[in-house]
Design a protein around this motif. Sequence first.
Motif, PDB file in Angstrom:
ATOM      1  N   ARG A  57      -7.916  17.973   7.715  1.00 17.83           N
ATOM      2  CA  ARG A  57      -7.619  19.306   7.199  1.00 17.83           C
ATOM      3  C   ARG A  57      -7.104  20.225   8.300  1.00 17.83           C
ATOM      4  O   ARG A  57      -6.144  20.985   8.097  1.00 17.83           O
ATOM      5  CB  ARG A  57      -8.865  19.914   6.548  1.00 17.83           C
ATOM      6  N   GLU A  64     -15.816  18.658   7.148  1.00 16.20           N
ATOM      7  CA  GLU A  64     -15.990  17.217   7.301  1.00 16.20           C
ATOM      8  C   GLU A  64     -16.349  16.836   8.730  1.00 16.20           C
ATOM      9  O   GLU A  64     -16.979  15.803   8.962  1.00 16.20           O
ATOM     10  CB  GLU A  64     -14.711  16.487   6.898  1.00 16.20           C
ATOM     11  N   THR A 114     -11.583  19.075   4.122  1.00 20.71           N
ATOM     12  CA  THR A 114     -12.107  20.349   4.600  1.00 20.71           C
ATOM     13  C   THR A 114     -12.427  20.226   6.080  1.00 20.71           C
ATOM     14  O   THR A 114     -12.681  19.124   6.588  1.00 20.71           O
ATOM     15  CB  THR A 114     -13.389  20.754   3.857  1.00 20.71           C
ATOM     16  N   ILE A 137     -22.099  14.516   0.521  1.00 27.20           N
ATOM     17  CA  ILE A 137     -20.684  14.404   0.184  1.00 27.20           C
ATOM     18  C   ILE A 137     -20.003  15.746   0.420  1.00 27.20           C
ATOM     19  O   ILE A 137     -20.422  16.772  -0.121  1.00 27.20           O
ATOM     20  CB  ILE A 137     -20.492  13.960  -1.270  1.00 27.20           C
ATOM     21  N   HIS A 138     -18.950  15.740   1.222  1.00 32.32           N
ATOM     22  CA  HIS A 138     -18.149  16.939   1.493  1.00 32.32           C
ATOM     23  C   HIS A 138     -16.801  16.804   0.788  1.00 32.32           C
ATOM     24  O   HIS A 138     -16.223  15.707   0.762  1.00 32.32           O
ATOM     25  CB  HIS A 138     -17.903  17.106   3.002  1.00 32.32           C
ATOM     26  N   PRO A 139     -16.286  17.868   0.210  1.00 34.51           N
ATOM     27  CA  PRO A 139     -14.948  17.784  -0.381  1.00 34.51           C
ATOM     28  C   PRO A 139     -13.920  17.376   0.674  1.00 34.51           C
ATOM     29  O   PRO A 139     -14.028  17.780   1.845  1.00 34.51           O
ATOM     30  CB  PRO A 139     -14.686  19.211  -0.879  1.00 34.51           C
ATOM     31  N   TYR A 140     -12.960  16.607   0.251  1.00 31.99           N
ATOM     32  CA  TYR A 140     -11.864  16.226   1.149  1.00 31.99           C
ATOM     33  C   TYR A 140     -10.581  16.894   0.666  1.00 31.99           C
ATOM     34  O   TYR A 140     -10.295  16.899  -0.531  1.00 31.99           O
ATOM     35  CB  TYR A 140     -11.688  14.709   1.153  1.00 31.99           C
ATOM     36  N   GLU A 163     -24.092  25.599   7.527  1.00 24.45           N
ATOM     37  CA  GLU A 163     -24.507  24.277   7.047  1.00 24.45           C
ATOM     38  C   GLU A 163     -25.496  23.650   8.017  1.00 24.45           C
ATOM     39  O   GLU A 163     -26.525  23.094   7.609  1.00 24.45           O
ATOM     40  CB  GLU A 163     -23.295  23.365   6.859  1.00 24.45           C
ATOM     41  N   ARG A 174     -20.025  16.301   8.961  1.00 22.66           N
ATOM     42  CA  ARG A 174     -20.439  15.005   8.419  1.00 22.66           C
ATOM     43  C   ARG A 174     -20.057  13.872   9.353  1.00 22.66           C
ATOM     44  O   ARG A 174     -20.807  12.901   9.535  1.00 22.66           O
ATOM     45  CB  ARG A 174     -19.805  14.797   7.043  1.00 22.66           C
TER      46      ARG A 174
END
Length: 662
Positions: free
Chosen positions: A568, A632, A629, A624-627, A606, A635
Amino acid sequence: MANETHGEVEVALDRSSLDDLTARVRAVLDIQDRRYGFPPRTYTKCFVGNEAVQKLVEEQIASDEADAVRLGNMLLNAGIFHHVQHAHPFENAYLFYRFVSDEDHGAVARTPDGNAVSWADFIAPITSDEDAVVSLQPSMPDRDPDLAQFAQDDLDHLNISPLDTHNAKLLDLTHPKSWVNPAPKASYNLVVIGAGTGGLVSAAGSAGLGARVALIEAHLLGGDCLNVGCVPSKALLRCAKAAVAVRHAAEFGVRVDGNISVDFGYVMERMRRLRASIAPNDSVKRFTEDVGVDMFMGRGRFTGKNTIEVNGDVLHFSKAVIATGGTAAIPPIPGLAEAPYLTNATLFNLTELPPRLGVIGAGPIGLEMAQAFQRFGSQVTVFARDTQILSKEDPDAAQVVEAALRRDGVAFELGANLKRIESQNGQPPVTVVLETDAGERKFEVDALLMATGRKPAVNGLGLEAAGVEYDERMGIHVDDRLRTSNPDVFAVGDVACKYQFTHMADFMARMVIRNALFFGRDKFSNFLIPWATYTEPEIAHVGLYERDLQARDIAYNTFTREFADVDRTLVDGETDGFVKIHVKKGSDEILGATIVSSHAGDMISEITVAMQSGMGLGKLASVIHPYPTAAEAIRQCGDAYNRARLTPTVRGIFDRLMSLRR
């Protein structure tokens, strides 16, 4: 226990009897919405004093009118009901009263950011009663050893200008010109000196929970944050970010024809407009009419251990909170006192952009404004005694920010020995003179911003009369529960804490409400404190730095993810910076983290939540992180931790297991 008086006979009431009596009284009263005054104002769910007296006698709850008044005041003193403006005891007169049970405290009391105050905010523990095994508060540079010798902004001359419609609205809300202080009550549960964030949260939270509160402010409600700090500075930073986005638009295939310039006058007008639009949250009107606080405009001064004088009136209190904050500290540089200079209290009064701006100090305030004004079109030079900007931060992170500011065009003179300041008849331009091994070096600027730290506002408070210990450098001395040397007086915010952040003052105030009014045992040392500096890129941090881990002999591992390797941030063209997370060696317990990125201030929460809840870095990898972003990267640090657990022995076992299944 409360005392009921009937026919000159006092009878002790237990809670059950008091509830029964309250129910009997309430049942006979005419409770409804009523209108009074000019222009008329509606008072919801209230009854009238003289009508109540008549009903109590008619229903034989009281023997006569005098007995009814005594009975009413017994219930009022027990906190069952009160005058709608907290201005009168119970009287046989046309006065409006309201049962506390009919109050909607969630709507009445709100924090300065507009969130409703709830019991859970103050009654539920903010920190654990147990001692933390490892304190996660990092070391912070002490206040300058010479701070006691520094001059201090004289807030008596605080000037908000120009007096346009926006600033006139701001002043009407935060320091009404025609304000008349109320007559003091006989006593207060809490008296608060200072109406910045810490003072406003202390007052709103306590009043929302039923306390009788007085709030004292000599200048502007909202304090530094609203008037000369967070709000105006972030408004300018947003405009500066827009300016640089347009200048660099060609990198994204966007062609901008013609010259690109910044309308500095409009930038400052926008700031004033937005500041005024936010001011109602901190206004005198809101705190008096909605929250129910007695507002005293003037300089408060202790006259005894439980008394404060303001404008000739003496306020008696059970508990008090000092929330006077701090002001800009001005070092004794030869010639500076005779030269024109700006501080954060006057910077936002500018209406014309200085072609050349000098900034003395390389902390958050100095660097945020240095970058903003450079992007507006000034040529900015930053002078600092230290060789590293942002001296409290991770050196790698500070280096990323310095490189970004240099690309913007900001010049730095680090490790500078400031010899003197020169000016002609106190008028610009101003010359900053440095002493070097090769002799003097001179820098002429059109405006000079002093950003050399903050000095706690302790003078003129009569602290000696209250038995409150303090010094001019460190401020008011408090223990781990924020009590001063006078057990009835507490202190919050910049006046008592080296963590000089608005959110820190907010949570210190929440702690004081619990500890002072509800016998709480919260400890400041148990706070987990994140913060951010809003340069571009931003720096955000929580927990311990590597230097703290080393100084405390804590074995640790560090996991870092560069934003140059995150999808991202690659497509956004924001590859400067990294996420760096420290964990306790042999476990995934997070001990501290630093993020450098365009959105670091948002991303750090976070990790803060994970640390506060005891979630380890390995478990963060399973969230789970949106992709795609930028978050990430957090994570991916968790993935790196989990991979590190695969020792050669464990990997060998996995390899043999997989071969058996082929």
